[in-house]
Design an enzyme around this catalytic site. Sequence first.
Site, PDB file in Angstrom:
ATOM      1  N   ASN A 103       0.811  -1.218   0.000  1.00 13.50           N
ATOM      2  CA  ASN A 103       0.000   0.000   0.000  1.00 13.50           C
ATOM      3  C   ASN A 103       0.840   1.262   0.000  1.00 13.50           C
ATOM      4  O   ASN A 103       0.318   2.355  -0.210  1.00 13.50           O
ATOM      5  CB  ASN A 103      -0.950  -0.014   1.195  1.00 13.50           C
ATOM      6  CG  ASN A 103      -2.010  -1.093   1.057  1.00 13.50           C
ATOM      7  OD1 ASN A 103      -2.944  -0.956   0.288  1.00 13.50           O
ATOM      8  ND2 ASN A 103      -1.841  -2.192   1.774  1.00 13.50           N
TER       9      ASN A 103
ATOM     10  N   LYS B 121       3.546 -11.934   8.059  1.00 10.48           N
ATOM     11  CA  LYS B 121       2.333 -11.249   7.628  1.00 10.48           C
ATOM     12  C   LYS B 121       1.771 -12.063   6.469  1.00 10.48           C
ATOM     13  O   LYS B 121       2.392 -12.146   5.406  1.00 10.48           O
ATOM     14  CB  LYS B 121       2.620  -9.818   7.172  1.00 10.48           C
ATOM     15  CG  LYS B 121       1.361  -9.119   6.640  1.00 10.48           C
ATOM     16  CD  LYS B 121       1.650  -7.864   5.838  1.00 10.48           C
ATOM     17  CE  LYS B 121       0.349  -7.343   5.218  1.00 10.48           C
ATOM     18  NZ  LYS B 121       0.573  -6.202   4.300  1.00 10.48           N
TER      19      LYS B 121
ATOM     20  N   SER C 248      -1.186 -12.424   3.860  1.00 13.67           N
ATOM     21  CA  SER C 248      -2.287 -11.694   3.235  1.00 13.67           C
ATOM     22  C   SER C 248      -3.158 -12.571   2.355  1.00 13.67           C
ATOM     23  O   SER C 248      -4.056 -12.067   1.676  1.00 13.67           O
ATOM     24  CB  SER C 248      -1.729 -10.528   2.401  1.00 13.67           C
ATOM     25  OG  SER C 248      -1.024  -9.627   3.210  1.00 13.67           O
TER      26      SER C 248
END
Length: 333
Positions: free
Chosen positions: A84, A202, A204
């Site tokens: 992002n 992480k 996703s």
Amino acid sequence: AVLSTRLLSPFWPTLAALCRAAPRQHRGFSSPSGPGHSLNLGGIFPPLATPFSPTQEVDYAQLEGNLRRYASIPFRGLVVLGSNGEYPYLAPRERLEVVSCVRRALPRDRLLLAGSGCESTQATIELTVSMAEAGADVALVVTPCYYRGGMTSAALVQHYTEIADASPIPVVLYSVPANTGLDLPLEAVLTLAQHPNIVGIKDSGGDITRMGLMVHKTRQEDFQVLAGSAGFLLASYALGASGGVCALANVLGAPLCQLDRLCREGHWQEACTLQHRLIEPNTAVTRRFGVPGLKKAMEWFGYYGGPCRAPLAPLSPTQVEELRGTFSTNGWL
């Protein structure tokens, strides 16, 4: 997807009891009777959008303005240079300047995770060392994917092991198959979780079964699982995840921190109601409209979004109305 409130209602007491009974140090909670984590990743981390000026230069003044607004939200820390943050579109100099800018503004008790993944192992090591020097507390290392056909479990284990061996800061693995076309294999994650300088992942991908297995199979390691999106945050917490790195936190940071708190306190009914209201907005600023949608939504909530860097294009007027409608129908606007 999260199961409906009606279907799950009879099970909230059991779920809450299970989460309380789980080894607390493996869920990002401090535990007086256990060793705990060397680094606690429990909580919400927004993966910051990188502000650009109308001429597509990094706008550090607007970045600092957003950071001032985020300071009042109880985030565990911030992530810079993730998907992002338009990380692939930033020059090496800009990446380090962004880290330095955020570190200066961030209280020391809040963690700074910085994306340092490159296609080669050597380049990743060099950038990771530079990120540490610029003030990052943790390196977030995405899977190399250009030669994805050659990215076997053995190759990825070797890649991450060399990085973790050389890194002066802890490493968090980063699997984002929607962008890379490559899911970090479960067997590779379990092997890498044993490395003393690899502290978590992480993930996703949104595969809750996989995330539950990660938590279960690494329960003897100093390793934490972070949900990589707000749409499955509650489900991840129910299975033992420590926290979340969620794009939607750029826009709805306080509600996501509230969801984090409700899950930790065992208020599963309230948490489910809140989770339901976050699913569609989260999909809108991730899979549906991507970073341009995220930046547009930020502007409605008092943050600077601004343009993306080309070739990412702004939303059309029709898309803007669809995005606004998604937030409105879920009670956020």
